[in-house]
Design a protein around this motif. Structure first.
Motif, PDB file in Angstrom:
ATOM      1  N   LYS A   1      -4.724  -7.159   4.731  1.00 46.85           N
ATOM      2  CA  LYS A   1      -5.647  -6.960   5.841  1.00 46.85           C
ATOM      3  C   LYS A   1      -5.325  -7.915   6.991  1.00 46.85           C
ATOM      4  O   LYS A   1      -5.307  -7.516   8.163  1.00 46.85           O
ATOM      5  CB  LYS A   1      -7.083  -7.180   5.367  1.00 46.85           C
TER       6      LYS A   1
ATOM      7  N   GLY B   1      -9.680   3.319   3.923  1.00 43.88           N
ATOM      8  CA  GLY B   1      -8.698   2.269   3.668  1.00 43.88           C
ATOM      9  C   GLY B   1      -8.713   1.182   4.721  1.00 43.88           C
ATOM     10  O   GLY B   1      -9.718   0.928   5.402  1.00 43.88           O
ATOM     11  N   TYR B   2      -7.554   0.516   4.852  1.00 45.85           N
ATOM     12  CA  TYR B   2      -7.457  -0.667   5.703  1.00 45.85           C
ATOM     13  C   TYR B   2      -7.761  -0.362   7.173  1.00 45.85           C
ATOM     14  O   TYR B   2      -8.331  -1.208   7.874  1.00 45.85           O
ATOM     15  CB  TYR B   2      -6.063  -1.279   5.580  1.00 45.85           C
TER      16      TYR B   2
ATOM     17  N   GLN C   1      -6.319   6.616   0.989  1.00 45.48           N
ATOM     18  CA  GLN C   1      -7.752   6.327   0.906  1.00 45.48           C
ATOM     19  C   GLN C   1      -8.408   6.585   2.262  1.00 45.48           C
ATOM     20  O   GLN C   1      -7.961   6.084   3.289  1.00 45.48           O
ATOM     21  CB  GLN C   1      -7.975   4.867   0.498  1.00 45.48           C
TER      22      GLN C   1
ATOM     23  N   ASP D   1      -7.098 -11.770   1.491  1.00 46.90           N
ATOM     24  CA  ASP D   1      -6.509 -10.433   1.619  1.00 46.90           C
ATOM     25  C   ASP D   1      -5.330 -10.477   2.599  1.00 46.90           C
ATOM     26  O   ASP D   1      -5.476 -10.238   3.797  1.00 46.90           O
ATOM     27  CB  ASP D   1      -7.555  -9.428   2.097  1.00 46.90           C
TER      28      ASP D   1
ATOM     29  N   TRP E   1      -0.018  -1.474   0.013  1.00 42.87           N
ATOM     30  CA  TRP E   1      -0.176  -0.994   1.385  1.00 42.87           C
ATOM     31  C   TRP E   1       0.117   0.510   1.469  1.00 42.87           C
ATOM     32  O   TRP E   1      -0.629   1.271   2.091  1.00 42.87           O
ATOM     33  CB  TRP E   1       0.735  -1.811   2.294  1.00 42.87           C
TER      34      TRP E   1
ATOM     35  N   GLU F   1      -0.114   2.694  -0.994  1.00 42.11           N
ATOM     36  CA  GLU F   1      -1.150   3.439  -1.719  1.00 42.11           C
ATOM     37  C   GLU F   1      -2.423   3.591  -0.891  1.00 42.11           C
ATOM     38  O   GLU F   1      -3.177   4.552  -1.060  1.00 42.11           O
ATOM     39  CB  GLU F   1      -1.478   2.724  -3.041  1.00 42.11           C
ATOM     40  N   SER F   2      -2.648   2.637   0.028  1.00 40.48           N
ATOM     41  CA  SER F   2      -3.883   2.678   0.816  1.00 40.48           C
ATOM     42  C   SER F   2      -3.904   3.854   1.800  1.00 40.48           C
ATOM     43  O   SER F   2      -4.962   4.228   2.303  1.00 40.48           O
ATOM     44  CB  SER F   2      -4.053   1.375   1.597  1.00 40.48           C
TER      45      SER F   2
END
Length: 740
Positions: free
Chosen positions: A239, A309-310, A306, A236, A300, A302-303
């Motif tokens: 991340k 998310g990250y 969420q 990832d 990144w 789009e996260s």
């Protein structure tokens, strides 16, 4: 005194210093309304770059000259020297270039809270503490070894029966005693620096605790489960990049954090599988999985929508500290854990990220916070990969700065200067001792870089570095000395007949700015101590005086000339102890007391410089004035006036007996003057002071006739103070002669 003699004296009084002064600085805003009040805030000095906390804003303030007609009504307020320092006076650079960027606002001299460490980052304070502690241990060992050697030599001398052998041992004893005393003085200075550094750091930590806004509730249970190794995911890259930024760019606000991550992810893609429904010819629906390359920056972005998310997966959160938002690990120990993990278990990944960071030129970023963190990263990378972070990289940054919008150039130069400084003081950096010189020498060798504008920027960097080093205390003396030695070579490198006067004039202006800056921050004697090596040898003839010789001789004289004038425009500062006059402000203990004979070295620097003599036992300044066609000036008389004014600055006008500290300082000044002048100079100086007391008497009488009681009282006080000093001066001459 006859009218003719009085007129001649007045003409001489109005002409002498007019030819050598810098002109009158205009009052600061509001000065007319606040002539009796002290400024209560500290301003930055004439340093054009300033400090990184100021974001590099350039202090390019002009120095307008007030005309005599405009200020004629204010002559009385300006005091004794109003006529001597007129707007007709020339700002004298020995290489003929006028200065237009000098600010000598008297307000800048005063601050009750002045600290040479107050504007420095916490990281530098901690590094200086470590360096001071190491140096103290070394000096303590040296002191102990010398003490043991002295004891052994003393026993050896006692046991020896030979006079020749005793004399030989005594010479060793004298040498060891001198070395031990020098070591003791250095040790005391380092201990003083360490105490001030620890106090500054203690204040910072106390403020941080008081304003701490981090919520660490219940994180102790998490720390047992979450480690750097458990979070780092080989598959990832987004991340991992987020974890890298959170580790090496801690505390960025959300906008800067997102942008830095995006910059590091730019031009990288990831293969994703997309499922889509298709209808066959038989009108059946099938699900087909296809590969697609997608930009990491898009994933990144789009996260952000969420909720889990990250940020959540990387154990990050936005925390407000001191009113500012920043992104930190929710588990405080995770950052240290990641620092160790990246270095020890992911060194190849770390090197790749550091190189990417370097290519992004984040030092030039629009965000000051990002740039500050980028400097930290660059320093770390320089230690691990010195070949990639040599002077060529610094020159590339300099060239890129030159292409930036003019409004950004100065803040960016501050960042570059701070980076070079950090590299210089980094103990683990293998090229720390040479990085600044190599960079500056490389710049000067590239002809297209040395336009007047770029030379000015180069010297701004030099000024920043020297100021930073000298503010750091004893440890900064050697790196500052190296930079000044480089300037001296640059100043003297060409034959006098083929000199580059623009370059030489710029160097003199740089030295002048540094001298004023050192006066504002109480390290003036450190600076003068280094620069005293520029003075000519006593046996040198005028024709052999180098540009650096002439610069040094003129520099301190001009500084005394200007500061005496500035103080005379602020008579309410007279008679205060501790004094804020820049040549007296450092001459005090931490409790503001003065210890007699403790500051002999500083006073000797001052008076041995002003009275520096040629082989003919006359002031070396006379030769310089002649070379500049200023031979109608008598430098000894001007120095005599400086000293007379300094006495009044210390004692004030109230006619009272001086405080013990002031009396002791004045006596030490007299001793230093006596020690640093020949018999003939002492005699000339005494004769001049006699004539000056007569001048004060005449001025007092004139003001008495005009009804100006305030001015009459001031000149009466001046006369008494100077007469008291002359009496003390003569008595000390006899005492010191008898002691020999």
């Amino acid at each position: 005194m006859t009218d003719e003699k009085q007129n001649n004296q007045e003409k001489e009084q109005n002409s002498n210093v007019n030819q050598i002064s810098n002109g009158e600085p205009s009052p600061s805003p509001g000065a007319e309304k606040e002539t009796s009040s002290k400024p209560g805030t500290e301003k930055e000095t004439s340093s054009k770059l300033g400090t990184e906390e100021e974001n590099g804003s350039k202090n390019e303030v002009s120095r307008p000259l007030d005309t005599e007609e405009e200020n004629g009504s204010k002559k009385e307020e300006k005091g004794l020297y109003a006529d001597r320092y007129s707007s007709k006076a020339k700002y004298w650079n020995p290489f003929g270039k006028e200065e237009h960027e000098k600010s000598k606002d008297p307000n800048q001299f005063y601050t009750k809270e002045k600290s040479k460490y107050s504007d420095l980052p916490k990281q530098l304070l901690e590094k200086w503490i470590e360096r001071n502690q190491t140096e103290i241990k070394t000096l303590e060992q040296q002191y102990g070894d010398l003490t043991e050697e002295i004891e052994n030599l003393s026993e050896e001398k006692t046991e020896s029966n030979s006079l020749t052998e005793q004399r030989r041992i005594q010479k060793k004893l004298d040498r060891c005693s001198r070395e031990r005393e020098e070591t003791r003085e250095k040790l005391e200075q380092f201990e003083k620096d360490l105490s001030e550094l620890n106090e500054e750091l203690r204040k910072r930590k106390s403020n941080k605790e008081n304003n701490k806004g981090t919520d660490c509730n219940n994180w102790s249970e998490e720390v047992e489960k979450i480690t750097a190794q458990s979070l780092f995911a080989d598959d990832d890259p987004i991340k991992n990049t987020i974890l890298y930024v959170a580790t090496f760019f801690p505390g960025l606000n959300p906008q800067d954090f997102k942008r830095v991550v995006s910059l590091l992810l730019a031009d990288r893609t990831k293969t994703i599988f997309i499922k889509e429904s298709i209808t066959t010819e038989e009108e059946k629906t099938q699900v087909k999985e296809t590969k697609q390359e997608k930009q990491l920056t898009e994933i990144w972005q789009e996260s952000f929508e969420q909720s889990d998310g990250y940020f959540h997966n990387c154990h990050l959160r936005v925390i407000r500290q001191n009113g500012v938002q920043g992104i930190y690990f929710t588990i405080p120990t995770l950052r240290d854990d990641f620092l160790t993990y990246f270095e020890q278990q992911q060194p190849l990944y770390l090197e790749e990220q550091l190189q990417k960071t370097q290519r992004l030129d984040l030092l030039l970023d629009v965000s000051d916070d990002v740039a500050t963190k980028a400097i930290d990263v660059a320093v770390k990378a320089s230690v691990d990969y010195p070949s990639s972070y040599a002077e060529s990289w610094l020159i590339e940054l300099f060239l890129k700065i030159d292409r930036e919008d003019k409004r950004r150039i100065n803040p960016l130069l501050v960042r570059l200067s701070n980076l070079i400084y950090r590299l210089q003081i980094e103990p683990d950096y293998s090229r720390a001792k040479d990085i600044a010189q190599s960079f500056l020498e490389s710049l000067m060798l590239v002809e297209n870089l040395m336009s007047p504008e770029n030379r000015s920027r180069t010297f701004d960097i030099v000024q920043y570095l020297i100021d930073k080093h000298l503010r750091s205390g004893s440890l900064g003396i050697q790196p500052a000395k190296k930079l000044l030695t480089w300037l001296k070579k640059l100043l003297d490198q060409e034959n006098w007949e083929k000199k580059n006067t623009d370059l030489q004039a710029d160097i003199y202006s740089l030295l002048d700015r540094l001298l004023w800056q050192s006066g504002f921050y109480d390290y003036i004697y450190d600076f003068l101590g280094i620069l005293s090596e520029w003075l000519p040898q006593p046996n040198a003839v005028l024709e052999k005086y180098s540009p650096s010789n002439k610069s040094a001789l003129l520099l301190l004289f001009a500084y005394c000339n200007d500061t005496v004038f500035i103080w005379n425009s602020r008579l309410e500062w007279y008679g205060e102890w501790p004094s804020i006059y820049p040549l007296f402000a450092p001459l005090k203990n931490q409790d503001d007391s003065y210890t007699s004979n403790k500051f002999d070295a500083e006073l000797d620097i001052l008076f041995s410089w002003l009275f520096h003599s040629s082989s003919q036992k006359e002031l070396a300044l006379i030769n310089v004035f002649k070379s500049l066609d200023l031979d109608d000036i008598n430098p000894l008389e001007e120095i005599g006036r400086f000293i007379a004014e300094w006495l009044v600055i210390l004692r004030g006008f109230d006619g009272a007996e001086p405080e013990k500290e002031v009396a002791n300082l004045i006596e030490d000044m007299a001793r230093s003057i006596i020690s640093n002048t020949s018999r003939s100079l002492k005699s000339e100086l005494s004769d001049f002071w006699t004539s000056l007391t007569e001048e004060y008497l005449e001025q007092a009488a004139k003001y008495n006739e005009s009804g100006d009681r305030k001015s009459q009282k001031q000149f009466t006080a001046r006369r008494k103070i100077l007469r008291d000093f002359k009496k003390k001066f003569r008595a000390l001459q006899k005492e010191m002669k008898a002691a020999k």
